[in-house]
Design a protein around this motif. Structure first.
Motif, PDB file in Angstrom:
ATOM      1  N   UNK A 141       8.825  88.335  57.053  1.00  0.00           N
ATOM      2  CA  UNK A 141       8.900  87.606  55.794  1.00  0.00           C
ATOM      3  C   UNK A 141      10.355  87.310  55.489  1.00  0.00           C
ATOM      4  N   UNK A 142      10.716  86.053  55.403  1.00  0.00           N
ATOM      5  CA  UNK A 142      12.095  85.672  55.126  1.00  0.00           C
ATOM      6  C   UNK A 142      12.428  85.886  53.661  1.00  0.00           C
ATOM      7  N   UNK A 143      11.441  86.014  52.775  1.00  0.00           N
ATOM      8  CA  UNK A 143      11.707  86.078  51.348  1.00  0.00           C
ATOM      9  C   UNK A 143      11.842  87.509  50.844  1.00  0.00           C
ATOM     10  N   UNK A 144      11.002  88.414  51.325  1.00  0.00           N
ATOM     11  CA  UNK A 144      10.913  89.733  50.712  1.00  0.00           C
ATOM     12  C   UNK A 144      11.403  90.878  51.574  1.00  0.00           C
ATOM     13  N   UNK A 145      11.583  90.640  52.866  1.00  0.00           N
ATOM     14  CA  UNK A 145      11.942  91.729  53.763  1.00  0.00           C
ATOM     15  C   UNK A 145      13.381  91.572  54.217  1.00  0.00           C
ATOM     16  N   UNK A 146      14.189  92.581  54.013  1.00  0.00           N
ATOM     17  CA  UNK A 146      15.555  92.572  54.503  1.00  0.00           C
ATOM     18  C   UNK A 146      15.832  93.927  55.133  1.00  0.00           C
ATOM     19  N   UNK A 147      15.892  93.952  56.424  1.00  0.00           N
ATOM     20  CA  UNK A 147      16.184  95.193  57.118  1.00  0.00           C
ATOM     21  C   UNK A 147      17.584  95.640  56.730  1.00  0.00           C
ATOM     22  N   UNK A 148      17.756  96.938  56.626  1.00  0.00           N
ATOM     23  CA  UNK A 148      19.086  97.484  56.370  1.00  0.00           C
ATOM     24  C   UNK A 148      20.089  96.838  57.325  1.00  0.00           C
ATOM     25  N   UNK A 149      21.261  96.532  56.797  1.00  0.00           N
ATOM     26  CA  UNK A 149      22.254  95.873  57.628  1.00  0.00           C
ATOM     27  C   UNK A 149      22.716  96.833  58.710  1.00  0.00           C
ATOM     28  N   UNK A 150      21.986  96.831  59.822  1.00  0.00           N
ATOM     29  CA  UNK A 150      22.249  97.772  60.905  1.00  0.00           C
ATOM     30  C   UNK A 150      23.625  97.559  61.509  1.00  0.00           C
ATOM     31  N   UNK A 151      24.141  96.352  61.444  1.00  0.00           N
ATOM     32  CA  UNK A 151      25.461  96.106  62.029  1.00  0.00           C
ATOM     33  C   UNK A 151      26.551  96.843  61.271  1.00  0.00           C
ATOM     34  N   UNK A 152      26.423  96.923  59.946  1.00  0.00           N
ATOM     35  CA  UNK A 152      27.401  97.687  59.163  1.00  0.00           C
ATOM     36  C   UNK A 152      27.326  99.167  59.508  1.00  0.00           C
ATOM     37  N   UNK A 153      26.103  99.654  59.674  1.00  0.00           N
ATOM     38  CA  UNK A 153      25.925 101.068  60.024  1.00  0.00           C
ATOM     39  C   UNK A 153      26.471 101.334  61.419  1.00  0.00           C
ATOM     40  N   UNK A 154      26.178 100.434  62.349  1.00  0.00           N
ATOM     41  CA  UNK A 154      26.668 100.592  63.713  1.00  0.00           C
ATOM     42  C   UNK A 154      28.194 100.496  63.746  1.00  0.00           C
ATOM     43  N   UNK A 155      28.759  99.586  62.966  1.00  0.00           N
ATOM     44  CA  UNK A 155      30.216  99.457  62.892  1.00  0.00           C
ATOM     45  C   UNK A 155      30.849 100.724  62.336  1.00  0.00           C
ATOM     46  N   UNK A 156      30.204 101.310  61.326  1.00  0.00           N
ATOM     47  CA  UNK A 156      30.727 102.549  60.743  1.00  0.00           C
ATOM     48  C   UNK A 156      30.650 103.691  61.755  1.00  0.00           C
ATOM     49  N   UNK A 157      29.563 103.724  62.517  1.00  0.00           N
ATOM     50  CA  UNK A 157      29.383 104.770  63.528  1.00  0.00           C
ATOM     51  C   UNK A 157      30.468 104.671  64.598  1.00  0.00           C
ATOM     52  N   UNK A 158      30.870 103.453  64.907  1.00  0.00           N
ATOM     53  CA  UNK A 158      31.879 103.207  65.947  1.00  0.00           C
ATOM     54  C   UNK A 158      33.205 102.764  65.320  1.00  0.00           C
ATOM     55  N   UNK A 210      30.913  90.327  64.754  1.00  0.00           N
ATOM     56  CA  UNK A 210      31.491  91.119  65.849  1.00  0.00           C
ATOM     57  C   UNK A 210      30.390  91.838  66.641  1.00  0.00           C
ATOM     58  N   UNK A 211      29.223  91.204  66.712  1.00  0.00           N
ATOM     59  CA  UNK A 211      28.083  91.856  67.355  1.00  0.00           C
ATOM     60  C   UNK A 211      28.318  92.079  68.833  1.00  0.00           C
ATOM     61  N   UNK A 212      28.860  91.099  69.511  1.00  0.00           N
ATOM     62  CA  UNK A 212      29.017  91.222  70.961  1.00  0.00           C
ATOM     63  C   UNK A 212      29.975  92.346  71.355  1.00  0.00           C
ATOM     64  N   UNK A 213      31.182  92.422  70.768  1.00  0.00           N
ATOM     65  CA  UNK A 213      32.024  93.577  71.099  1.00  0.00           C
ATOM     66  C   UNK A 213      31.411  94.906  70.665  1.00  0.00           C
ATOM     67  N   UNK A 214      30.679  94.891  69.566  1.00  0.00           N
ATOM     68  CA  UNK A 214      29.975  96.109  69.142  1.00  0.00           C
ATOM     69  C   UNK A 214      29.005  96.582  70.217  1.00  0.00           C
ATOM     70  N   UNK A 215      28.332  95.634  70.846  1.00  0.00           N
ATOM     71  CA  UNK A 215      27.369  95.983  71.886  1.00  0.00           C
ATOM     72  C   UNK A 215      28.065  96.615  73.091  1.00  0.00           C
ATOM     73  N   UNK A 216      29.251  96.121  73.435  1.00  0.00           N
ATOM     74  CA  UNK A 216      29.995  96.725  74.542  1.00  0.00           C
ATOM     75  C   UNK A 216      30.397  98.152  74.203  1.00  0.00           C
TER      76      UNK A 216
END
Length: 352
Positions: free
Chosen positions: A17-34, A70-76
């Protein structure tokens, strides 16, 4: 999506659902982890953008200020850490290669914006709009050269083979996209070939080199390559859907650019296939004949909504997302593995 206890994406519903569902911003969490790795990567990017030619750091500063996921460098970085890579203070290969991946990506963006005549990038004026087409192309070339310097500095022929192959594939994907432009007879398989080349190939390479620097077996390398490939496919499918279904301010670029440029994407192919004869005549005029008026984008959006073309696109993205999550099953459970699965969820539910 099908819910089951063994399904790595079982927490999601069957249709995004583009209107009501927003997954937690995993990229921010992943960036914080790394965070430490990302700081080092960002510093490497800034350092390598320096030049005695003033225009290069000026344009580079604009690109850095524009941000981006910065998703691609995050993936590396994440792939290397997932595989147990433990860098020394003197040697941090994963950081150099993450910067290399970002340079490849940024170079392609600079060239793409010139080809597409884009004026916005990440909510800001594009580099070509500010500095001109010539400057953007040449600085893009500079960044490609920097990326190959970083590959050489890493010293691994295997890494160089993976990233240079990805660079060539990206160029092929862009040329293939140009050849399908304005052609509504393009098969879906050819469209998927385009997005594999222009997007998924670099995702795959970014992930695989993480396993290489960690000196993992081919099994882990190929698993991460599959993760990156399928994540990249899902990412681009969602990107193509957002061009017809997003909030322009949130998206950070002009809505309907793909329509204006006559790009063949899945939302258009699905709407054309499911449309009436009158609607097909409309698509042929605006896409194939490139005869457009100000009223055509609203009508295109209406047809896409009526034919559920966005849902069709997102369902296909979800299938790739499943494959991406499943590829990680060869790795033991860990916090980082869970974050990479959440990154897949974020990708199919993002709004920009």
């Amino acid at each position: 999506m099908v819910s089951s206890s063994s399904d790595p994406l079982a927490t999601r519903h069957s249709t995004v659902s583009r209107e009501n569902v927003r997954e937690e911003d995993a990229l921010k969490v992943l960036s914080a982890y790394l965070a430490d790795d990302m700081r080092a990567c960002n510093q490497a990017i800034i350092d390598r953008m320096q030049s005695s030619v003033p225009l290069i750091p000026q344009l580079g500063a604009h690109l850095v200020a524009a941000g981006g996921k910065r998703l691609r460098p995050l993936l590396t970085l994440a792939s290397a850490r997932l595989c147990g890579y433990q860098p020394s203070a003197e040697q941090q290969r994963h950081v150099g290669l993450a910067a290399c991946v970002e340079f490849i990506h940024t170079a392609t963006l600079l060239h793409d914006d010139v080809v597409d005549e884009s004026t916005l990038r990440r909510g800001m004026a594009s580099a070509n709009a500010l500095f001109g087409n010539k400057s953007s192309v040449l600085v893009g070339d500079f960044l490609f050269a920097r990326s190959f310097q970083l590959m050489t500095a890493d010293g691994s022929l295997k890494v160089m083979a993976i990233l240079s192959e990805a660079s060539a594939t990206i160029a092929e994907g862009e040329v293939l996209q140009m050849s399908t432009q304005n052609d509504l007879s393009t098969p879906i398989e050819r469209y998927l070939e385009v997005i594999h080349g222009k997007t998924a190939a670099l995702f795959a390479a970014a992930c695989r080199v993480g396993a290489v620097v960690a000196e993992q077996s081919e099994k882990e390398e190929l698993a991460l390559e599959a993760y990156g490939t399928n994540l990249g496919m899902a990412f681009q499918l969602v990107d193509d859907a957002l061009d017809y279904a997003a909030d322009q301010q949130v998206l950070g670029k002009t809505i309907g650019d793909d329509l204006r440029e006559g790009k063949i994407t899945l939302p258009v192919l699905a709407a054309y296939d499911a449309g009436t004869e009158e609607e097909r005549v409309f698509w042929k005029r605006v896409i194939e004949d490139n005869e457009q008026t100000d009223a055509d984008l609203p009508r295109a959006l209406d047809i896409i909504a009526r034919t559920d073309a966005i849902k069709t696109t997102l369902k296909r993205a979800e299938r790739y997302a499943h494959k991406a999550a499943e590829a990680l099953e060869v790795f033991p459970d860990s916090e980082l593995k869970a974050l990479l699965v959440k990154t897949v969820l974020y990708t199919v539910n993002r709004v920009n």
